[in-house]
Scaffold this motif. Structure first.
Motif, PDB file in Angstrom:
ATOM      1  N   ALA A 120       4.725   7.107  -0.158  1.00  0.00           N
ATOM      2  CA  ALA A 120       4.753   6.913   1.115  1.00  0.00           C
ATOM      3  C   ALA A 120       4.391   5.693   1.656  1.00  0.00           C
ATOM      4  O   ALA A 120       4.997   4.983   2.295  1.00  0.00           O
ATOM      5  CB  ALA A 120       4.196   8.188   1.920  1.00  0.00           C
ATOM      6  N   ILE A 121       3.242   5.297   1.138  1.00  0.00           N
ATOM      7  CA  ILE A 121       2.486   3.886   1.381  1.00  0.00           C
ATOM      8  C   ILE A 121       3.301   2.853   0.946  1.00  0.00           C
ATOM      9  O   ILE A 121       3.735   1.900   1.629  1.00  0.00           O
ATOM     10  CB  ILE A 121       1.114   3.824   0.886  1.00  0.00           C
ATOM     11  CG1 ILE A 121       0.302   4.600   1.452  1.00  0.00           C
ATOM     12  CG2 ILE A 121       0.510   2.485   1.161  1.00  0.00           C
ATOM     13  CD1 ILE A 121      -1.161   5.038   1.023  1.00  0.00           C
ATOM     14  N   SER A 146       6.625   2.995   0.227  1.00  0.00           N
ATOM     15  CA  SER A 146       7.806   2.982   0.928  1.00  0.00           C
ATOM     16  C   SER A 146       7.667   2.370   2.330  1.00  0.00           C
ATOM     17  O   SER A 146       8.597   1.569   2.564  1.00  0.00           O
ATOM     18  CB  SER A 146       8.298   4.523   1.343  1.00  0.00           C
ATOM     19  OG  SER A 146       9.508   4.499   2.183  1.00  0.00           O
ATOM     20  N   ALA A 147       6.712   2.473   3.172  1.00  0.00           N
ATOM     21  CA  ALA A 147       6.337   1.806   4.306  1.00  0.00           C
ATOM     22  C   ALA A 147       6.052   0.403   3.971  1.00  0.00           C
ATOM     23  O   ALA A 147       6.573  -0.542   4.792  1.00  0.00           O
ATOM     24  CB  ALA A 147       5.078   2.442   4.771  1.00  0.00           C
ATOM     25  N   ALA A 148       5.511   0.115   2.852  1.00  0.00           N
ATOM     26  CA  ALA A 148       5.162  -1.655   2.596  1.00  0.00           C
ATOM     27  C   ALA A 148       6.588  -1.987   2.074  1.00  0.00           C
ATOM     28  O   ALA A 148       6.711  -3.262   2.789  1.00  0.00           O
ATOM     29  CB  ALA A 148       4.443  -1.662   1.632  1.00  0.00           C
ATOM     30  N   SER A 149       7.443  -1.225   1.511  1.00  0.00           N
ATOM     31  CA  SER A 149       8.619  -1.985   1.333  1.00  0.00           C
ATOM     32  C   SER A 149       9.496  -2.273   2.395  1.00  0.00           C
ATOM     33  O   SER A 149      10.201  -3.392   2.731  1.00  0.00           O
ATOM     34  CB  SER A 149       9.648  -0.963   0.241  1.00  0.00           C
ATOM     35  OG  SER A 149       8.832  -0.906  -0.896  1.00  0.00           O
ATOM     36  N   GLY A 150       9.502  -1.421   3.687  1.00  0.00           N
ATOM     37  CA  GLY A 150       9.926  -1.603   4.770  1.00  0.00           C
ATOM     38  C   GLY A 150       9.687  -2.979   5.443  1.00  0.00           C
ATOM     39  O   GLY A 150      10.211  -3.681   5.802  1.00  0.00           O
ATOM     40  N   LEU A 151       8.154  -2.953   5.605  1.00  0.00           N
ATOM     41  CA  LEU A 151       7.663  -3.998   6.228  1.00  0.00           C
ATOM     42  C   LEU A 151       8.284  -5.448   5.396  1.00  0.00           C
ATOM     43  O   LEU A 151       8.250  -6.553   6.072  1.00  0.00           O
ATOM     44  CB  LEU A 151       6.103  -3.972   6.043  1.00  0.00           C
ATOM     45  CG  LEU A 151       5.791  -2.841   7.107  1.00  0.00           C
ATOM     46  CD1 LEU A 151       4.228  -2.777   6.938  1.00  0.00           C
ATOM     47  CD2 LEU A 151       5.901  -3.277   8.513  1.00  0.00           C
ATOM     48  N   TYR A 191       0.903  -4.017  -3.400  1.00  0.00           N
ATOM     49  CA  TYR A 191       1.068  -2.503  -3.193  1.00  0.00           C
ATOM     50  C   TYR A 191       1.860  -1.896  -4.318  1.00  0.00           C
ATOM     51  O   TYR A 191       1.626  -1.011  -4.580  1.00  0.00           O
ATOM     52  CB  TYR A 191       2.086  -2.754  -1.845  1.00  0.00           C
ATOM     53  CG  TYR A 191       1.102  -2.629  -0.736  1.00  0.00           C
ATOM     54  CD1 TYR A 191       0.608  -1.342  -0.096  1.00  0.00           C
ATOM     55  CD2 TYR A 191       1.368  -3.534   0.207  1.00  0.00           C
ATOM     56  CE1 TYR A 191       0.098  -1.430   1.246  1.00  0.00           C
ATOM     57  CE2 TYR A 191       0.776  -3.764   1.414  1.00  0.00           C
ATOM     58  CZ  TYR A 191       0.174  -2.453   1.892  1.00  0.00           C
ATOM     59  OH  TYR A 191      -0.403  -2.534   3.002  1.00  0.00           O
TER      60      TYR A 191
END
Length: 106
Positions: free
Chosen positions: A13-14, A16-21, A35
């Motif tokens: 989950a972390i 995935s969020a970092a990839s979006g950022l 990350y």
């Protein structure tokens, strides 16, 4: 990144969020690599006995195993004798064969 290569569900989950950022250009490439290091599990290390056990578990010769792993029978022999160690993609492929058998090559 395929499911199962993260250290945990939380790491997935972390990441995935970092990839979006990263895609949104909020974090840079260097931070994204950090990350990756934190969240994605490293390829496992296998010793000679483990490699031989994996191959024998799928009931194939060194030559046939080499064909599946896109390497040579000589390399498989060296792994099983402890003269060389698989790294990177070869170690990941061994991990997949250990978990799923040769059926992963479908």
């Amino acid at each position: 990144m395929p499911k199962g290569h993260y250290r945990s569900d939380a790491s997935e989950a972390i990441h995935s969020a970092a990839s979006g950022l990263h895609r949104a250009k909020v974090i840079d490439k260097k931070t994204m690599r950090e990350y990756d290091d934190l969240c994605i599990e490293k390829a496992p290390e296998f010793n000679a006995k483990e490699i031989a056990r994996i191959r024998k578990g799928v009931n194939v010769s060194q030559g046939v195993f080499a064909l599946y792993l896109n390497t040579t029978a000589s390399t498989i022999r060296q792994w099983e004798q402890g003269d060389k160690k698989p790294s990177g993609i070869a170690a990941r492929m061994l991990q997949l064969v250990q978990k799923n058998g040769l059926e992963i090559f479908g």
